[in-house]
Design a protein around this motif. Structure first.
Motif, mmCIF file in Angstrom:
data_model
loop_
_atom_site.group_PDB
_atom_site.id
_atom_site.type_symbol
_atom_site.label_atom_id
_atom_site.label_comp_id
_atom_site.label_asym_id
_atom_site.label_seq_id
_atom_site.Cartn_x
_atom_site.Cartn_y
_atom_site.Cartn_z
ATOM 1 N N ILE A 58 0.848 -1.199 0.000
ATOM 2 C CA ILE A 58 0.000 0.000 0.000
ATOM 3 C C ILE A 58 0.876 1.239 0.000
ATOM 4 O O ILE A 58 1.951 1.269 0.615
ATOM 5 N N ASN A 59 0.439 2.260 -0.722
ATOM 6 C CA ASN A 59 1.132 3.541 -0.725
ATOM 7 C C ASN A 59 0.620 4.373 0.450
ATOM 8 O O ASN A 59 -0.590 4.529 0.629
ATOM 9 N N ALA A 60 1.549 4.884 1.246
ATOM 10 C CA ALA A 60 1.175 5.594 2.479
ATOM 11 C C ALA A 60 0.260 6.784 2.212
ATOM 12 O O ALA A 60 -0.582 7.121 3.055
ATOM 13 N N SER A 61 0.402 7.415 1.059
ATOM 14 C CA SER A 61 -0.403 8.615 0.777
ATOM 15 C C SER A 61 -1.877 8.296 0.613
ATOM 16 O O SER A 61 -2.718 9.195 0.640
ATOM 17 N N THR A 62 -2.219 7.014 0.418
ATOM 18 C CA THR A 62 -3.628 6.637 0.234
ATOM 19 C C THR A 62 -4.338 6.374 1.564
ATOM 20 O O THR A 62 -5.545 6.132 1.560
ATOM 21 N N ASP A 288 9.646 13.127 -5.918
ATOM 22 C CA ASP A 288 9.251 12.494 -4.661
ATOM 23 C C ASP A 288 7.987 11.657 -4.810
ATOM 24 O O ASP A 288 7.483 11.129 -3.822
ATOM 25 N N CYS A 289 7.475 11.538 -6.026
ATOM 26 C CA CYS A 289 6.181 10.900 -6.204
ATOM 27 C C CYS A 289 6.274 9.699 -7.137
ATOM 28 O O CYS A 289 7.062 9.688 -8.078
ATOM 29 N N GLU A 290 5.431 8.720 -6.828
ATOM 30 C CA GLU A 290 5.447 7.485 -7.589
ATOM 31 C C GLU A 290 4.581 7.547 -8.846
ATOM 32 O O GLU A 290 4.716 6.699 -9.711
ATOM 33 N N SER A 291 3.701 8.520 -8.928
ATOM 34 C CA SER A 291 2.790 8.590 -10.064
ATOM 35 C C SER A 291 2.234 10.008 -10.163
ATOM 36 O O SER A 291 2.386 10.831 -9.254
ATOM 37 N N ILE A 292 1.580 10.283 -11.300
ATOM 38 C CA ILE A 292 0.925 11.574 -11.495
ATOM 39 C C ILE A 292 -0.134 11.793 -10.419
ATOM 40 O O ILE A 292 -0.247 12.873 -9.835
ATOM 41 N N LYS A 298 -0.454 15.041 -3.370
ATOM 42 C CA LYS A 298 0.494 15.730 -2.498
ATOM 43 C C LYS A 298 0.360 17.244 -2.662
ATOM 44 O O LYS A 298 0.393 17.997 -1.688
ATOM 45 N N ILE A 299 0.200 17.698 -3.897
ATOM 46 C CA ILE A 299 0.030 19.125 -4.156
ATOM 47 C C ILE A 299 -1.227 19.641 -3.455
ATOM 48 O O ILE A 299 -1.219 20.698 -2.812
ATOM 49 N N THR A 304 -3.826 22.656 0.782
ATOM 50 C CA THR A 304 -4.863 22.689 1.814
ATOM 51 C C THR A 304 -4.313 23.186 3.141
ATOM 52 O O THR A 304 -4.962 23.942 3.870
ATOM 53 N N THR A 305 -3.071 22.775 3.480
ATOM 54 C CA THR A 305 -2.462 23.150 4.755
ATOM 55 C C THR A 305 -1.711 24.471 4.694
ATOM 56 O O THR A 305 -1.181 24.926 5.702
#
Length: 379
Positions: A58-62, A288-292, A298-299, A304-305
């Protein structure tokens, strides 16, 4: 069919052998984006005593903050509104086997605490809405392309989790540091392409030399993308051919296309990332990203923050002829639809006029349909 290749790097081979024999001690795989960390994780598991057991990747960003507990631990039926059925979660799915958390540095601090709790309690956990303590027999493998010590220093990663994960470390060298591996990788990738296209795909010695001599900052991912693109260019030139031969001319063209994409050498990236204030700095995020889609999320998270505020111009600029940037725009448009009331503020942080945002797609679709078609293949 995955690309499986045994490296000639003796230090990496030794690290893989140590890692495969270390279960269930945590494994930390470090390496640049595209260097093959996911392949390395699968190779470690395949050579271990858990080879025939579940491997959950699993990708942590998900893993979202809001649903982190149910994603990781699971929940019982009726645990909360909408929980009309029980859900096992990642720990139960990986029970007896391995859980590979890719891009672990992208875990939120709340989700880092969840993973740390599992490690500290040796797999003990509770599903949401239950008091029953469950036990998961887990081997946790994590990977990242970021320096965790810097993330700890900047307050984005927990020091205790870093030390808990960094038991057995596997450093994956970039492809430019192991050029002798490139011919074997090319052969393996071409076998996969031949299988997919149902015809033989070969490469000339000159084309292979061009790939070996190229820095390939995107590593194995870039190598594969270039070869796939080259094969399809050859197929288009002669659709009836039973055998495709990739020439040095085709490879040179594909390498130029790859080099003018949104991937930029990380060594030139600004030392301070936040807040990001210009288009060039945004482009550095691609490494730093695995995919579009990963980059788009991430953007949006940074916008948002408030970590990303583009005050001078939109992050897209004039990108009508850049399939990579158009692909990013298309995915961003899809993702921002889910933001609800946050949509306008996020778009303004990205330097975009919310009212004109969606019309951009119509513009490029009308005037540059070939770019949109090429962009869709990248998503």
């Amino acid at each position: 069919m995955p690309v499986i290749h045994q490296t000639s790097d003796s230090e990496l081979l030794e690290a893989l052998e140590i890692a495969a024999d270390a279960a269930p001690e945590p494994i930390l795989i470090l390496g640049e984006s595209g260097s093959g960390k996911e392949i390395i994780a699968r190779a470690i598991v395949a050579a271990s005593s858990r080879a025939d057991r579940p491997l959950i990747q699993i990708n942590a960003s998900t893993i979202s903050d809001e649903l982190g507990d149910t994603s990781v631990f699971g929940h019982r039926r009726g645990a909360f509104t909408g929980a009309d059925r029980a859900h096992d979660g990642l720990l139960a799915a990986a029970h007896g086997g391995t859980l590979h958390v890719d891009e672990v540095a992208d875990l939120s601090l709340r989700n880092q605490a969840r993973i740390l709790r599992v490690l500290d309690r040796r797999g003990e956990y509770r599903r949401v809405g239950e008091v029953l303590i469950r036990q998961a027999d887990l081997w946790i493998i994590c990977s990242t392309n970021r320096d965790l010590s810097l993330a700890v220093r900047d307050g984005h990663f927990r020091a205790d989790l870093m030390y808990r994960l960094d038991v057995i470390r596997v450093d994956v060298p970039p492809l430019r540091a192991r050029r002798c591996d490139i011919p074997g990788l090319i052969d393996a990738i071409l076998r996969d392409i031949s299988f997919d296209l149902k015809r033989s795909v070969q490469i000339t010695s000159g084309a292979q030399r061009a790939l070996i001599d190229h820095p390939l900052p995107g590593n194995i991912r870039q190598l594969r993308n270039v070869l796939v693109r080259a094969a399809h260019m050859c197929k288009r030139a002669d659709r009836s051919a039973r055998e495709l031969v990739i020439s040095d001319t085709v490879i040179d063209k594909c390498l130029r296309m790859s080099d003018t994409g949104i991937v930029i050498d990380r060594s030139t990236a600004p030392a301070v990332r936040e807040p990001v204030r210009d288009k060039e700095a945004v482009q550095h995020l691609a490494r730093d990203c695995e995919s579009i889609r990963h980059m788009a999320r991430k953007i949006i998270s940074m916008a948002t923050t408030g970590e990303m505020k583009i005050t001078d111009h939109t992050i897209f600029g004039e990108v009508l002829h850049d399939p990579g940037a158009v692909a990013l725009y298309l995915v961003l448009e899809e993702e921002v639809r889910t933001l609800g009331g946050k949509r306008c503020s996020v778009l303004r942080n990205l330097g975009c006029d919310p009212k004109a945002f969606s019309s951009y797609v119509a513009k490029i679709t009308k005037h540059h349909p070939e770019v949109v078609q090429a962009a869709m293949k990248l998503i």
